[in-house]
Design an enzyme around this catalytic site. Structure first.
Site, PDB file in Angstrom:
ATOM      1  N   CYS A 111      34.120  30.629  40.011  1.00 35.09           N
ATOM      2  CA  CYS A 111      35.269  29.850  39.531  1.00 35.09           C
ATOM      3  C   CYS A 111      36.409  30.719  39.024  1.00 35.09           C
ATOM      4  O   CYS A 111      37.514  30.224  38.804  1.00 35.09           O
ATOM      5  CB  CYS A 111      34.824  28.889  38.437  1.00 35.09           C
ATOM      6  N   HIS A 253      40.189  26.569  33.425  1.00 36.53           N
ATOM      7  CA  HIS A 253      39.394  26.151  34.588  1.00 36.53           C
ATOM      8  C   HIS A 253      39.029  24.677  34.460  1.00 36.53           C
ATOM      9  O   HIS A 253      38.515  24.245  33.420  1.00 36.53           O
ATOM     10  CB  HIS A 253      38.128  27.017  34.657  1.00 36.53           C
ATOM     11  N   ASN A 283      35.358  19.586  39.583  1.00 36.20           N
ATOM     12  CA  ASN A 283      35.364  21.050  39.485  1.00 36.20           C
ATOM     13  C   ASN A 283      35.432  21.625  40.905  1.00 36.20           C
ATOM     14  O   ASN A 283      34.464  21.531  41.653  1.00 36.20           O
ATOM     15  CB  ASN A 283      34.091  21.497  38.765  1.00 36.20           C
TER      16      ASN A 283
HETATM   17  N1  ACO Z   1      24.088  10.567  34.938  1.00 38.96           N
HETATM   18  C1  ACO Z   1      23.309  10.057  33.959  1.00 38.96           C
HETATM   19  N2  ACO Z   1      22.534  10.834  33.183  1.00 38.96           N
HETATM   20  C2  ACO Z   1      22.555  12.152  33.404  1.00 38.96           C
HETATM   21  C3  ACO Z   1      23.329  12.736  34.409  1.00 38.96           C
HETATM   22  C4  ACO Z   1      24.121  11.885  35.188  1.00 38.96           C
HETATM   23  N3  ACO Z   1      24.933  12.338  36.186  1.00 38.96           N
HETATM   24  N4  ACO Z   1      23.138  14.065  34.382  1.00 38.96           N
HETATM   25  C5  ACO Z   1      22.266  14.330  33.402  1.00 38.96           C
HETATM   26  N5  ACO Z   1      21.911  13.164  32.808  1.00 38.96           N
HETATM   27  C6  ACO Z   1      20.973  12.970  31.708  1.00 38.96           C
HETATM   28  C7  ACO Z   1      20.001  14.105  31.559  1.00 38.96           C
HETATM   29  O1  ACO Z   1      18.919  13.942  32.437  1.00 38.96           O
HETATM   30  C8  ACO Z   1      19.623  13.997  30.116  1.00 38.96           C
HETATM   31  O2  ACO Z   1      18.670  12.967  29.996  1.00 38.96           O
HETATM   32  P1  ACO Z   1      17.415  13.128  28.966  1.00 38.96           P
HETATM   33  O3  ACO Z   1      18.049  13.266  27.608  1.00 38.96           O
HETATM   34  O4  ACO Z   1      16.661  11.862  29.185  1.00 38.96           O
HETATM   35  O5  ACO Z   1      16.700  14.351  29.411  1.00 38.96           O
HETATM   36  C9  ACO Z   1      20.906  13.522  29.445  1.00 38.96           C
HETATM   37  O6  ACO Z   1      21.722  12.984  30.487  1.00 38.96           O
HETATM   38  C10 ACO Z   1      21.662  14.624  28.731  1.00 38.96           C
HETATM   39  O7  ACO Z   1      21.729  15.724  29.614  1.00 38.96           O
HETATM   40  P2  ACO Z   1      22.462  17.041  29.192  1.00 38.96           P
HETATM   41  O8  ACO Z   1      22.393  18.021  30.332  1.00 38.96           O
HETATM   42  O9  ACO Z   1      21.994  17.487  27.855  1.00 38.96           O
HETATM   43  O10 ACO Z   1      23.960  16.476  29.055  1.00 38.96           O
HETATM   44  P3  ACO Z   1      25.196  17.215  28.516  1.00 38.96           P
HETATM   45  O11 ACO Z   1      25.824  16.439  27.441  1.00 38.96           O
HETATM   46  O12 ACO Z   1      24.963  18.687  28.285  1.00 38.96           O
HETATM   47  O13 ACO Z   1      26.196  17.101  29.757  1.00 38.96           O
HETATM   48  C11 ACO Z   1      26.997  18.428  31.552  1.00 38.96           C
HETATM   49  C12 ACO Z   1      25.830  17.664  31.002  1.00 38.96           C
HETATM   50  C13 ACO Z   1      28.131  17.466  31.833  1.00 38.96           C
HETATM   51  C14 ACO Z   1      26.564  19.096  32.865  1.00 38.96           C
HETATM   52  C15 ACO Z   1      27.430  19.475  30.518  1.00 38.96           C
HETATM   53  O14 ACO Z   1      26.347  20.253  30.100  1.00 38.96           O
HETATM   54  C16 ACO Z   1      28.479  20.395  31.064  1.00 38.96           C
HETATM   55  O15 ACO Z   1      29.586  19.974  31.311  1.00 38.96           O
HETATM   56  N6  ACO Z   1      28.147  21.674  31.223  1.00 38.96           N
HETATM   57  C17 ACO Z   1      29.057  22.620  31.797  1.00 38.96           C
HETATM   58  C18 ACO Z   1      28.940  22.482  33.247  1.00 38.96           C
HETATM   59  C19 ACO Z   1      30.110  23.045  33.931  1.00 38.96           C
HETATM   60  O16 ACO Z   1      31.229  22.630  33.719  1.00 38.96           O
HETATM   61  N7  ACO Z   1      29.809  23.982  34.783  1.00 38.96           N
HETATM   62  C20 ACO Z   1      30.743  24.573  35.549  1.00 38.96           C
HETATM   63  C21 ACO Z   1      31.493  25.628  34.757  1.00 38.96           C
HETATM   64  S1  ACO Z   1      31.481  27.096  35.532  1.00 38.96           S
HETATM   65  C22 ACO Z   1      31.835  26.747  37.038  1.00 38.96           C
HETATM   66  O17 ACO Z   1      32.679  25.947  37.300  1.00 38.96           O
HETATM   67  C23 ACO Z   1      31.069  27.387  38.110  1.00 38.96           C
END
Ligand code: ACO
Length: 326
Positions: A111, A253, A283
């Site tokens: 990214c 980003h 993204n």
């Molecule tokens: N829909 C519904 N529920 C979901 C989904 C979905 N799409 N995805 C995950 N969940 C559930 C999980 O299974 C989990 O359930 P559980 O509590 O029963 O186990 C719950 O939601 C919470 O999951 P988390 O992963 O803890 O959710 P979080 O609040 O951390 O959000 C997210 C997840 C959006 C991926 C977040 O961690 C994030 O934005 N991380 C950064 C990711 C990113 O932007 N990466 C790219 C940056 S670098 C690059 O671009 C290469």
């Protein structure tokens, strides 16, 4: 030796996939996706290659700069989803622009690829002030998204952003004032596309596994992304004796609205100076800041006299900041 962005452009596939469309494919909801990421839709390729999107963005950037393709001396393509391992995507963008005899190379910093490429273009212009470097950041991430994995498939989109970098203040005449680019490979396992590389070769006839697709520890990525982008931006500002009041706009980003807002808050930036279009594109990895810059130039968000700070974060991890003077 100064370097300028004299034109910018972007291109995204026409086909959009909304959160409601994704509700039909995986166990998710529009409410979950919007609350956690801000994303409402993403553009997804229907057979367009990374080089197709890149060539279209390049044409838009050339038109913005008032140049024709034959003015280009070097082609850099930032991507982590190339058309193929060989040939590289830069040569295929050059081919689509009917360009021969130019240096054409891909650059993979995930990214952070757009900022890494701007800095490389700046170095090329320093070597030869007559160089006209086409920087294209293009991704078809949908080709490496596991559409059965709800934790990643809701996040990504396809698209391309491009810039023309030259040694003369022409066209948009946006000066690249400074760049700080960094990495830490210790975080390599947190965000990967492993399958098909030498670390995970496939044998003939073997079906691809989950590791062929994007795999991510979202929570850890989130924390390090916020910390790294905030830190590098603070150091960039300090290096130039600037405070946040000296910035007109801030472009991070476009991975996730919560990350963008968290970095903006940590930097003490007012919300109106924090650019966001992740809601419409998701993204798009290397392309994200390139698309943001080109879209913001086209709609007048960025314009003459403004000082704009860009920052990115990606797999590797790689991250960085670039300071622009419009
Ligand atoms: N829909 C519904 N529920 C979901 C989904 C979905 N799409 N995805 C995950 N969940 C559930 C999980 O299974 C989990 O359930 P559980 O509590 O029963 O186990 C719950 O939601 C919470 O999951 P988390 O992963 O803890 O959710 P979080 O609040 O951390 O959000 C997210 C997840 C959006 C991926 C977040 O961690 C994030 O934005 N991380 C950064 C990711 C990113 O932007 N990466 C790219 C940056 S670098 C690059 O671009 C290469």
């Amino acid at each position: 030796m100064p370097a300028y962005i004299c034109g910018v452009g972007f291109h995204v596939p026409a086909h959009t996939v909304t959160n409601h469309d994704l509700e039909q494919r995986v166990d998710t909801s529009d409410e979950w996706i919007v609350t956690r990421t801000g994303i409402r839709q993403r553009h997804i390729s229907q057979g367009e290659l990374t080089s197709d999107l890149g060539a279209q963005a390049a044409r838009a950037a050339l038109a913005d700069a008032g140049l024709t393709a034959d003015a280009v001396t070097h082609i850099l393509c930032a991507t982590c989803t190339p058309d193929s391992y060989c040939p590289n995507t830069a040569t295929q963008i050059a081919r689509k622009l009917d360009l021969r005899g130019r240096m054409a190379v891909d650059l993979n910093a995930a990214c952070s690829g757009y900022l890494y490429s701007l800095q490389t273009a700046r170095a090329l212009v320093t070597l030869d002030p007559r160089a006209v470097v086409l920087v294209v950041a293009s991704e078809v991430l949908s080709s490496r998204v596991n559409w059965a994995d709800r934790t990643t498939c809701v996040l990504f989109g396809d698209g391309a952003g491009a810039a023309i970098v030259c040694g003369e203040k022409s066209g948009r005449g946006v000066e690249i004032i400074d760049a700080l680019l960094e990495s830490d490979g210790q975080y390599g396992e947190l965000l990967t596309i492993l399958g098909g590389g030498s670390a995970r070769p496939y044998t003939l006839g073997e079906p691809v596994g989950e590791d062929f697709f994007i795999q991510m520890n979202g929570r850890e990525v989130f924390k390090v992304a916020v910390r790294s982008m905030t830190d590098v931006c603070q150091r960039m500002l300090a290096r130039h004796g600037l405070g946040v009041d000296d910035l007109d706009m801030f472009v991070a980003h476009q991975a996730n609205l919560r990350i963008i807002e968290a970095v903006g808050k940590k930097l003490d930036l007012p919300a109106e100076k924090v650019f966001a279009n992740v809601q419409r594109y998701g993204n798009t990895s290397a392309a994200s800041v390139g698309i943001a810059l080109a879209e913001g130039c086209a709609d007048g968000t960025f314009g003459p006299g403004q000082r704009v700070l860009l920052t990115t974060f990606g797999s590797g991890f790689t991250w960085g900041a670039v300071l622009l003077q419009f």
